[in-house]
Design a protein around this motif. Structure first.
Motif, PDB file in Angstrom:
ATOM      1  N   GLY A   1       9.143  26.843  51.917  1.00 14.48           N
ATOM      2  CA  GLY A   1       9.714  25.589  52.412  1.00 14.48           C
ATOM      3  C   GLY A   1       9.829  24.590  51.276  1.00 14.48           C
ATOM      4  O   GLY A   1      10.254  24.911  50.176  1.00 14.48           O
ATOM      5  N   SER A   2       9.405  23.358  51.524  1.00 17.32           N
ATOM      6  CA  SER A   2       9.532  22.310  50.514  1.00 17.32           C
ATOM      7  C   SER A   2       8.223  22.019  49.791  1.00 17.32           C
ATOM      8  O   SER A   2       8.137  21.075  49.020  1.00 17.32           O
ATOM      9  CB  SER A   2      10.056  21.015  51.162  1.00 17.32           C
ATOM     10  OG  SER A   2       9.164  20.592  52.172  1.00 17.32           O
ATOM     11  N   CYS A   3       7.183  22.811  50.064  1.00 20.40           N
ATOM     12  CA  CYS A   3       5.904  22.594  49.385  1.00 20.40           C
ATOM     13  C   CYS A   3       6.053  22.923  47.901  1.00 20.40           C
ATOM     14  O   CYS A   3       6.541  23.984  47.544  1.00 20.40           O
ATOM     15  CB  CYS A   3       4.817  23.466  50.016  1.00 20.40           C
ATOM     16  SG  CYS A   3       3.162  23.103  49.427  1.00 20.40           S
ATOM     17  N   GLN A   4       5.657  22.017  47.030  1.00 20.82           N
ATOM     18  CA  GLN A   4       5.889  22.183  45.603  1.00 20.82           C
ATOM     19  C   GLN A   4       4.734  22.859  44.873  1.00 20.82           C
ATOM     20  O   GLN A   4       4.940  23.795  44.122  1.00 20.82           O
ATOM     21  CB  GLN A   4       6.170  20.818  44.962  1.00 20.82           C
ATOM     22  CG  GLN A   4       7.548  20.279  45.267  1.00 20.82           C
ATOM     23  CD  GLN A   4       8.655  21.102  44.649  1.00 20.82           C
ATOM     24  OE1 GLN A   4       8.491  21.661  43.581  1.00 20.82           O
ATOM     25  NE2 GLN A   4       9.769  21.194  45.326  1.00 20.82           N
ATOM     26  N   ASP A   5       3.502  22.393  45.061  1.00 24.67           N
ATOM     27  CA  ASP A   5       2.403  23.007  44.323  1.00 24.67           C
ATOM     28  C   ASP A   5       1.119  22.960  45.130  1.00 24.67           C
ATOM     29  O   ASP A   5       0.919  22.085  45.979  1.00 24.67           O
ATOM     30  CB  ASP A   5       2.204  22.339  42.953  1.00 24.67           C
ATOM     31  CG  ASP A   5       1.856  20.863  43.067  1.00 24.67           C
ATOM     32  OD1 ASP A   5       2.785  20.057  43.235  1.00 24.67           O
ATOM     33  OD2 ASP A   5       0.654  20.533  43.002  1.00 24.67           O
ATOM     34  N   VAL A   6       0.272  23.941  44.872  1.00 22.04           N
ATOM     35  CA  VAL A   6      -1.035  24.029  45.519  1.00 22.04           C
ATOM     36  C   VAL A   6      -2.089  24.305  44.464  1.00 22.04           C
ATOM     37  O   VAL A   6      -1.815  24.958  43.444  1.00 22.04           O
ATOM     38  CB  VAL A   6      -1.083  25.123  46.612  1.00 22.04           C
ATOM     39  CG1 VAL A   6      -0.102  24.827  47.729  1.00 22.04           C
ATOM     40  CG2 VAL A   6      -0.818  26.499  46.018  1.00 22.04           C
ATOM     41  N   HIS A   7      -3.309  23.799  44.702  1.00 27.06           N
ATOM     42  CA  HIS A   7      -4.437  23.998  43.797  1.00 27.06           C
ATOM     43  C   HIS A   7      -5.545  24.696  44.583  1.00 27.06           C
ATOM     44  O   HIS A   7      -5.940  24.208  45.651  1.00 27.06           O
ATOM     45  CB  HIS A   7      -4.961  22.655  43.272  1.00 27.06           C
ATOM     46  CG  HIS A   7      -3.952  21.891  42.466  1.00 27.06           C
ATOM     47  ND1 HIS A   7      -4.277  21.259  41.278  1.00 27.06           N
ATOM     48  CD2 HIS A   7      -2.633  21.646  42.658  1.00 27.06           C
ATOM     49  CE1 HIS A   7      -3.199  20.662  40.794  1.00 27.06           C
ATOM     50  NE2 HIS A   7      -2.191  20.884  41.619  1.00 27.06           N
ATOM     51  N   LEU A   8      -6.057  25.820  44.075  1.00 28.70           N
ATOM     52  CA  LEU A   8      -7.106  26.567  44.750  1.00 28.70           C
ATOM     53  C   LEU A   8      -8.447  26.323  44.070  1.00 28.70           C
ATOM     54  O   LEU A   8      -8.546  26.364  42.842  1.00 28.70           O
ATOM     55  CB  LEU A   8      -6.807  28.065  44.759  1.00 28.70           C
ATOM     56  CG  LEU A   8      -5.942  28.582  45.924  1.00 28.70           C
ATOM     57  CD1 LEU A   8      -4.545  27.995  45.863  1.00 28.70           C
ATOM     58  CD2 LEU A   8      -5.891  30.100  45.928  1.00 28.70           C
TER      59      LEU A   8
ATOM     60  N   ASP B   1      -0.705  28.643  36.742  1.00 28.73           N
ATOM     61  CA  ASP B   1      -1.482  28.220  35.586  1.00 28.73           C
ATOM     62  C   ASP B   1      -2.924  28.069  36.043  1.00 28.73           C
ATOM     63  O   ASP B   1      -3.273  27.108  36.716  1.00 28.73           O
ATOM     64  CB  ASP B   1      -0.948  26.901  35.023  1.00 28.73           C
ATOM     65  CG  ASP B   1      -1.729  26.442  33.781  1.00 28.73           C
ATOM     66  OD1 ASP B   1      -2.448  27.277  33.193  1.00 28.73           O
ATOM     67  OD2 ASP B   1      -1.623  25.256  33.423  1.00 28.73           O
ATOM     68  N   LYS B   2      -3.743  29.061  35.713  1.00 26.13           N
ATOM     69  CA  LYS B   2      -5.148  29.086  36.126  1.00 26.13           C
ATOM     70  C   LYS B   2      -5.268  29.075  37.648  1.00 26.13           C
ATOM     71  O   LYS B   2      -5.030  30.083  38.295  1.00 26.13           O
ATOM     72  CB  LYS B   2      -5.915  27.934  35.485  1.00 26.13           C
ATOM     73  CG  LYS B   2      -6.014  28.030  33.968  1.00 26.13           C
ATOM     74  CD  LYS B   2      -6.857  26.914  33.403  1.00 26.13           C
ATOM     75  CE  LYS B   2      -6.970  27.045  31.886  1.00 26.13           C
ATOM     76  NZ  LYS B   2      -7.764  25.947  31.288  1.00 26.13           N
ATOM     77  N   ASN B   3      -5.600  27.939  38.245  1.00 30.14           N
ATOM     78  CA  ASN B   3      -5.785  27.874  39.695  1.00 30.14           C
ATOM     79  C   ASN B   3      -4.675  27.092  40.393  1.00 30.14           C
ATOM     80  O   ASN B   3      -4.804  26.741  41.566  1.00 30.14           O
ATOM     81  CB  ASN B   3      -7.139  27.231  40.038  1.00 30.14           C
ATOM     82  CG  ASN B   3      -7.169  25.746  39.714  1.00 30.14           C
ATOM     83  OD1 ASN B   3      -6.701  25.339  38.649  1.00 30.14           O
ATOM     84  ND2 ASN B   3      -7.711  24.941  40.615  1.00 30.14           N
TER      85      ASN B   3
END
Length: 395
Positions: free
Chosen positions: A322-329, A193-195
């Motif tokens: 892995g277990s990382c759920q979300d990232v924001h760029l 969703d967008k970034n």
């Protein structure tokens, strides 16, 4: 083995009564008790390892003039049943893998690591930078305990976290982050969703995302790990750049193993693999005009540099696994040198709107109205001031 996202106990040495090992400091330090014996330094961890979970450690008190350093490895045999054995005993049976850690990387100031990849390959590196693979593969369909054989000039090993959280800086109040839009092409186990990219629950691979536009010279990129989350978890991301236009990719072309990307005909460079990430961590990337990309975690000390071909149009790619759920760029507005005539939201249209009352001119008219009255939550993307009106301008 699995890539379970459940929180497990910290990796520690087992406090067993070992032949020539003493475990102290809450299980983080293992020392040979009799340094005149250059062997009999075998010690195991308190629990099995997970795929892509790094075993990170430092050597202690190296003795001058003596050969040898440290064996590292894994065993599928429960350490409860291995009292009093040595590496030589284990090597005669099945369910045991070990390697010399490269001597040129070993030193008391170096932070060393090794881990098992998804295909059973065993990676190793120093100070957060991957250096290579050990020979052979490990069978990953079983529990695997990390092990160390401390011998020769190494009198002790200290387990540490892969990245220290003590250096996490406070967010700079004057920092201006501009969303870095993601391309619509992505792999099957992630939504965008967008970034923002979010990995689907219970899906631990195929989390590839791409920047919508090529990255620019002198651009500073910020990747935030679950910035709205809480607590600690074992998160993982791969970062890299490619000359491949994401619009030409099919999601079925993307491999489960990120290392297979370099076998494709396009230009692909793996920058770094960050593990043991926590909610709120930030990865920074800076592209110099002549090609070097520097990367660091939480704005702390310099972590590494990768040289790339700056003559190519390069897209950033991230594999959320892995277990990382979300990232924001995002990009850092004060350093990203945004083109004056390019809308910072769609990157397609020219700037033709001014925001009232902050006065920023950074978007096309359509995106400015959407930022004001639509999905943009009514705030300027540069300074976060409330938008009172949008004025069409000619520049």
């Amino acid at each position: 083995m699995s890539t379970s996202s459940s929180i497990e106990s910290a990796l520690r040495f087992r406090a067993d009564r070992l032949q020539n090992i003493r475990v102290t400091h809450d299980g983080t330090i293992a020392r040979r008790t009799n340094t005149s014996f250059f062997t009999r330094g075998l010690v195991f961890t308190n629990r099995p390892i997970r795929i892509n979970e790094k075993v990170t450690f430092k050597l202690m008190e190296l003795s001058e003039g003596l050969g040898g350093f440290v064996y590292v490895g894994f065993t599928s045999r429960d350490p409860d049943n291995l009292q009093g054995v040595t590496c030589q005993h284990l090597a005669k049976g099945s369910g045991f893998w070990s390697w010399f850690f490269p001597k040129e990387l070993c030193g008391t100031r170096s932070t060393l690591f090794y881990y098992i990849g998804e295909g059973g390959e065993v990676h190793y590196g120093v100070d957060g930078v991957e250096k290579g693979l050990f020979e052979g593969v490990v069978r990953t369909n079983q529990s695997l305990w990390p092990l160390f054989d401390i011998f020769g000039n190494s009198s002790g090993v200290r387990l540490i976290e892969a990245e220290s959280r003590e250096t996490r800086p406070k967010a700079r109040a004057n920092r201006k982050l501009v969303p870095m839009m993601l391309h619509e092409t992505h792999s099957r186990n992630v939504r965008i969703d967008k970034n923002v990219a979010q990995r689907l629950d219970a899906k631990y691979t195929q989390g590839y995302i791409f920047s919508k536009q090529p990255i620019k010279s002198e651009q500073s990129i910020v990747i935030q790990i679950a910035p709205n989350g809480r607590g600690r978890f074992q998160g993982f991301v791969h970062l890299g750049v490619t000359s491949c236009d994401p619009a030409l990719l099919n999601r079925d072309d993307l491999p489960d193993n990120v290392n297979s990307l370099v076998d494709r005909p396009e230009y692909w460079v793996l920058i770094c693999d960050f593990s043991n990430l926590n909610c709120g961590d930030e990865i920074g990337l800076d592209l110099a005009h002549d090609g070097p990309i520097t990367f660091h975690l939480n704005g702390g000390k310099f972590k590494g540099v990768v040289h790339v071909d700056a003559t190519l149009k390069l897209y950033l790619f991230v594999n959320v696994y892995g277990s990382c759920q979300d990232v924001h760029l995002s990009t850092c507005a004060e350093q990203s040198k945004v083109e004056e005539k390019e809308c910072v939201v769609c990157y397609d249209n020219v700037i033709e709107a001014a925001l009232y009352r902050c006065g920023h001119t950074c978007m096309c008219f359509e995106c400015a109205v959407e930022q004001w009255q639509g999905k943009g939550d009514g705030h300027c993307p540069l300074c976060r001031a409330v938008i009172r009106d949008v004025i069409r301008i000619n520049k």
